[in-house]
Design a protein around this motif. Sequence first.
Motif, short mmCIF file in Angstrom:
data_model
loop_
_atom_site.label_atom_id
_atom_site.label_comp_id
_atom_site.label_asym_id
_atom_site.label_seq_id
_atom_site.Cartn_x
_atom_site.Cartn_y
_atom_site.Cartn_z
N THR A 232 0.73 -1.19 0.05
CA THR A 232 -0.15 -0.01 -0.09
C THR A 232 0.80 1.21 0.08
OG1 THR A 232 -1.84 -1.28 1.32
CG2 THR A 232 -2.04 1.26 1.32
N SER A 233 1.97 1.39 0.48
CA SER A 233 2.88 2.42 0.93
C SER A 233 3.69 2.42 -0.76
CB SER A 233 4.13 2.22 1.66
OG SER A 233 3.28 2.01 3.22
N ARG A 234 3.76 1.52 -1.19
CA ARG A 234 4.39 1.73 -2.59
C ARG A 234 3.37 2.37 -3.50
NH1 ARG A 234 5.90 -4.20 -2.88
NH2 ARG A 234 7.86 -4.36 -1.83
N GLU A 235 2.35 1.83 -3.43
CA GLU A 235 1.21 2.47 -4.38
C GLU A 235 0.71 3.93 -4.05
OE1 GLU A 235 -2.27 -0.05 -3.65
OE2 GLU A 235 -1.55 -1.97 -4.65
N VAL A 236 0.91 4.36 -2.68
CA VAL A 236 0.74 5.64 -2.29
C VAL A 236 1.87 6.60 -2.53
CG1 VAL A 236 0.55 7.13 -0.25
CG2 VAL A 236 -0.85 5.18 -0.37
N ALA A 237 3.14 5.95 -2.71
CA ALA A 237 4.00 6.89 -3.22
C ALA A 237 4.57 6.76 -4.79
CB ALA A 237 5.32 6.38 -2.36
N ASP A 238 3.68 5.87 -5.17
CA ASP A 238 3.88 5.63 -6.69
C ASP A 238 5.31 5.03 -6.90
OD1 ASP A 238 3.04 5.31 -9.34
OD2 ASP A 238 3.69 7.40 -9.92
N ALA B 77 12.97 7.68 1.64
CA ALA B 77 12.12 8.52 2.16
C ALA B 77 10.90 8.70 1.72
CB ALA B 77 12.90 10.12 1.85
N ALA B 78 10.61 8.54 0.20
CA ALA B 78 9.15 8.48 -0.01
C ALA B 78 8.32 7.27 0.49
CB ALA B 78 9.33 8.57 -1.58
N TYR B 79 9.02 6.18 0.64
CA TYR B 79 8.38 4.87 1.29
C TYR B 79 7.84 5.26 2.79
CZ TYR B 79 7.60 0.65 3.80
OH TYR B 79 7.31 -0.16 4.30
N SER C 67 4.12 5.25 4.02
CA SER C 67 3.93 4.15 5.28
C SER C 67 3.36 5.02 6.37
CB SER C 67 5.12 3.41 5.42
OG SER C 67 6.07 4.01 6.03
N THR C 68 3.86 6.01 6.99
CA THR C 68 3.48 6.92 7.97
C THR C 68 1.96 7.43 7.55
OG1 THR C 68 5.76 7.56 8.58
CG2 THR C 68 3.90 8.88 9.40
N THR C 69 1.70 7.83 6.20
CA THR C 69 0.52 8.53 5.97
C THR C 69 -0.66 7.32 6.14
OG1 THR C 69 1.36 10.10 4.59
CG2 THR C 69 -0.85 9.28 4.02
N VAL C 70 -0.10 6.12 5.47
CA VAL C 70 -1.03 5.03 5.55
C VAL C 70 -1.26 4.58 6.72
CG1 VAL C 70 -1.24 2.46 4.93
CG2 VAL C 70 -0.23 4.04 3.17
N LEU C 71 -0.66 4.31 7.65
CA LEU C 71 -0.77 4.06 9.17
C LEU C 71 -1.51 5.10 9.85
CD1 LEU C 71 2.83 2.53 10.20
CD2 LEU C 71 0.55 1.16 10.07
N VAL C 72 -1.24 6.22 9.60
CA VAL C 72 -2.12 7.25 10.46
C VAL C 72 -3.55 7.30 10.18
CG1 VAL C 72 -2.40 9.69 10.89
CG2 VAL C 72 0.00 8.78 10.73
N GLU C 73 -3.60 7.22 8.42
CA GLU C 73 -5.03 7.12 8.29
C GLU C 73 -5.92 5.82 8.70
OE1 GLU C 73 -4.64 7.61 3.89
OE2 GLU C 73 -4.34 9.51 3.96
#
Length: 140
Positions: free
Chosen positions: A15-21, A95-97, A101-107
């Motif tokens: 999911t983090s890879r997808e979010v960060a493209d 850094a992007a990952y 991943s922080t964004t994914v976890l917080v959401e």
Amino acid sequence: MSDRIGPFRRALLRTSREVADLPDIPDAQVELMRALAAGTTTPSTLAGRLGLARSTVSNLVSAMESAGLVERRLAAGDGRRTELRLTSLAEERLAAYDEASTTVLVEALGRLAPEDRAALAAALPALEQLHREITHRADH
């Protein structure tokens, strides 16, 4: 419990890879990038730190070097020893990952019930101790 940790890690990574493209970076390469983020090191030191065979690290480094993520160079003053370091591309991807991943976890945490968030917060010290115990065992 271990049957839940692996799927959790893979889902967070995917999911983090997808979010960060980001491109599909295997877990082992992410681990190696994390270890190299601390600074330049030798392949044998890296293998020891990660608990991997030197041949495994060599194969990972070769693939990552081809992808422009790792640079090898001869150690200063020692023409026989090779040192490894991350490229700026690898640093940017890591850094992007981490940001994704922080964004994914917080959401995801924000969508949980308050009692579930509290249970996770209360479990963090025990998880940190569990990590230390596992690491301690691996070191001995």
